[in-house]
Design an enzyme around this catalytic site. Structure first.
Site, PDB file in Angstrom:
ATOM      1  N   TYR A   1     -10.733  -4.294  30.396  1.00  0.00           N
ATOM      2  CA  TYR A   1     -10.786  -3.186  31.369  1.00  0.00           C
ATOM      3  C   TYR A   1     -11.784  -2.119  30.913  1.00  0.00           C
ATOM      4  O   TYR A   1     -12.691  -1.722  31.661  1.00  0.00           O
ATOM      5  CB  TYR A   1      -9.389  -2.559  31.540  1.00  0.00           C
ATOM      6  CG  TYR A   1      -9.428  -1.162  32.140  1.00  0.00           C
ATOM      7  CD1 TYR A   1      -9.744  -0.964  33.477  1.00  0.00           C
ATOM      8  CD2 TYR A   1      -9.169  -0.027  31.351  1.00  0.00           C
ATOM      9  CE1 TYR A   1      -9.804   0.327  34.024  1.00  0.00           C
ATOM     10  CE2 TYR A   1      -9.224   1.252  31.888  1.00  0.00           C
ATOM     11  CZ  TYR A   1      -9.542   1.426  33.222  1.00  0.00           C
ATOM     12  OH  TYR A   1      -9.608   2.695  33.744  1.00  0.00           O
TER      13      TYR A   1
ATOM     14  N   THR B   1     -13.269   6.667  32.534  1.00  0.00           N
ATOM     15  CA  THR B   1     -12.074   6.829  31.704  1.00  0.00           C
ATOM     16  C   THR B   1     -12.422   7.106  30.241  1.00  0.00           C
ATOM     17  O   THR B   1     -13.484   6.678  29.764  1.00  0.00           O
ATOM     18  CB  THR B   1     -11.232   5.533  31.780  1.00  0.00           C
ATOM     19  OG1 THR B   1     -10.237   5.544  30.758  1.00  0.00           O
ATOM     20  CG2 THR B   1     -12.076   4.269  31.583  1.00  0.00           C
ATOM     21  N   ASP B   2     -11.505   7.755  29.538  1.00  0.00           N
ATOM     22  CA  ASP B   2     -11.719   7.984  28.098  1.00  0.00           C
ATOM     23  C   ASP B   2     -11.690   6.672  27.316  1.00  0.00           C
ATOM     24  O   ASP B   2     -12.117   6.621  26.159  1.00  0.00           O
ATOM     25  CB  ASP B   2     -10.680   8.978  27.538  1.00  0.00           C
ATOM     26  CG  ASP B   2      -9.229   8.556  27.725  1.00  0.00           C
ATOM     27  OD1 ASP B   2      -8.976   7.453  28.242  1.00  0.00           O
ATOM     28  OD2 ASP B   2      -8.335   9.356  27.349  1.00  0.00           O
ATOM     29  N   GLU B   3     -11.166   5.596  27.935  1.00  0.00           N
ATOM     30  CA  GLU B   3     -11.063   4.314  27.199  1.00  0.00           C
ATOM     31  C   GLU B   3     -12.431   3.728  26.866  1.00  0.00           C
ATOM     32  O   GLU B   3     -12.524   2.858  26.007  1.00  0.00           O
ATOM     33  CB  GLU B   3     -10.232   3.302  27.994  1.00  0.00           C
ATOM     34  CG  GLU B   3      -8.822   3.789  28.199  1.00  0.00           C
ATOM     35  CD  GLU B   3      -7.800   2.699  28.473  1.00  0.00           C
ATOM     36  OE1 GLU B   3      -8.105   1.509  28.277  1.00  0.00           O
ATOM     37  OE2 GLU B   3      -6.694   3.062  28.888  1.00  0.00           O
TER      38      GLU B   3
ATOM     39  N   LYS C   1     -15.408  -0.791  32.566  1.00  0.00           N
ATOM     40  CA  LYS C   1     -15.673   0.601  32.964  1.00  0.00           C
ATOM     41  C   LYS C   1     -16.901   1.140  32.223  1.00  0.00           C
ATOM     42  O   LYS C   1     -17.703   1.889  32.791  1.00  0.00           O
ATOM     43  CB  LYS C   1     -14.449   1.492  32.682  1.00  0.00           C
ATOM     44  CG  LYS C   1     -13.216   1.184  33.502  1.00  0.00           C
ATOM     45  CD  LYS C   1     -13.367   1.451  34.990  1.00  0.00           C
ATOM     46  CE  LYS C   1     -13.422   2.918  35.351  1.00  0.00           C
ATOM     47  NZ  LYS C   1     -13.461   3.122  36.838  1.00  0.00           N
TER      48      LYS C   1
END
Ligand code: NAD
Ligand code: DAU
Length: 346
Positions: free
Chosen positions: A150, A125-127, A154
């Protein structure tokens, strides 16, 4: 190609399984899913008897099961979608995020190494890059600065993937996508939550001032990119996948009200009046935006505009009211109370 898809009963995973069965006639899919609160076999009802599809219930963090499955099946490739995926839940309790997203990924990597799988795609994810200000974009070289439990889980998984590539030569590729939306997304996420609440005349709880920005990607565009990276991505590389459609949350919610009002013949002002600004998400990332030159060089670009994708999404929810009823029973109600109760909008 025999492909193991993990988390295939969730939102993006189920869209990906359907995409692959339709678009890759020589791919066989085994879908391994634990069926957590987010996993739903109803999402794959239309393909459950497909001759190139098989479902196995199981946990990616279960070492024995993974060893058994990999020894029986001789997978050519793995696409790891399985994860705890919701930021607000990770704020309530990070523990399952570490178990599935970090430990689970390591167990899968180990099985892939032992059984010499030819390609391991990690859906990230871009997060993991953290938060941007008003300008700039993340490239694949941007540092990993995750802010939520979260995102941290990741990022840890991405680093394990990197380590398995560098240390053991495992042919790993990673995709980092921006916010997905489309059919089968659980109404814990912004777009389906606001759509369903607006339909039922409930408050639309916008965190903070609604000024945070996300880059929206229609789920089918992401599935197409993931399939391409699986086939043509270079070992050890990361590929950003963004929709290139940045919007403030408040603008997304207003657009939902406008489209919905049009579809169901209601006054858009009435729906917009449901917007309620509530206490912000702790550590709320301000903005995500991706530079996607690498994946574009694999001959990919997003095809579905935000307006078209939103129309399709809203129409899907209007047509699938029974699905909605089932996913919002039980555990969902409890979760809703825990997140929105203290914000005064139950
Ligand atoms: P989701 O929550 O809808 O689905 C997750 C699926 O994983 C569910 O079917 C669940 O049952 C399964 N699962 C959870 N723990 C498991 C375990 N231990 N073993 C096996 N299966 C397990 O998530 P999603 O939104 O479809 O996201 C899929 C992947 O894409 C995740 O890795 C997520 O981090 C990533 N991602 C999501 C978005 C987005 O906008 N939704 C954007 C970028 C990346
Ligand atoms: O960017 C990719 C990520 O997008 C994925 O990795 C995650 O799995 C996925 O859940 C998503 O994370 P976000 O936190 O960005 O998505 P969410 O739909 O939860 O929230 C989108 C924005 O809307 C965010 O700024 C928070 C805000 N929001 C969300 C909810 C649920 C609200 O204002 N009110 C809400 O009730």
């Amino acid at each position: 190609m025999k492909l193991l898809v993990t988390g295939g009963a969730g939102f993006i995973g189920s869209n990906f399984v359907r995409y692959v069965l339709g678009e890759r006639p020589d791919w066989e899919v085994v879908n391994l899913d634990k069926l957590t609160y987010a996993g739903n076999l109803e999402n794959l009802k239309d393909v459950e008897d497909h001759p190139r599809y098989r479902f196995v219930r199981g946990d990616i963090a279960d070492r024995e099961l993974m060893d058994h499955l990999f020894s029986e099946e001789s997978f050519d490739a793995v696409a790891n979608f399985a994860a705890e995926s919701h930021v607000d839940r990770s704020i309530l309790d990070p523990t399952p995020f570490l178990r599935t997203n970090v430990q689970g990924t390591q167990v899968l990597l180990e099985a892939a190494r032992k059984y010499k799988v030819g390609r391991f795609l990690q859906v990230s994810t871009d997060e993991v890059y953290g938060s941007l200000g008003e300008t700039g974009r993340f490239t694949e070289e941007s540092p990993l600065l995750p802010n939520s439990p979260y995102a941290a889980s990741k990022a840890a998984a991405d680093l394990l993937c990197r380590a398995y590539h560098r240390t053991y030569g495992l042919p790993v590729v990673i995709t980092r996508s921006s916010n997905n939306y489309g059919p089968y997304q659980l109404p814990e996420k912004l777009i389906p939550l606001m759509t369903l609440n607006a339909l039922e005349g409930k408050p639309l709880p916008v965190y903070g001032k609604g000024e945070n920005i996300r880059d929206w990607l229609y789920v089918e565009d992401n599935c197409r990119a993931i399939a391409l990276v699986l086939q043509r991505g270079k070992d050890g590389e990361v590929y950003n996948i963004g929709g290139g459609q940045e919007l403030r949350n408040i603008d997304v919610v207003e657009r939902i009200c406008e489209l919905l009002a049009c579809r169901i013949g209601r006054d858009e002002g009435e729906l917009k009046a449901l917007i309620t600004f509530v206490e912000d998400r702790p550590g709320h990332d301000f903005r995500y935006a991706l530079s996607c030159d690498k994946v574009r060089r694999l001959d990919w670009s997003p095809e579905v505009s935000f307006d078209l994708g939103l129309e399709r999404t809203i129409d899907w929810y209007l047509k699938n009211w029974e699905w909605v009823g089932r996913v919002r029973s039980g555990e969902y109600k409890e979760y809703y109370e825990r997140i929105y109760g203290p914000r005064g909008v139950t």
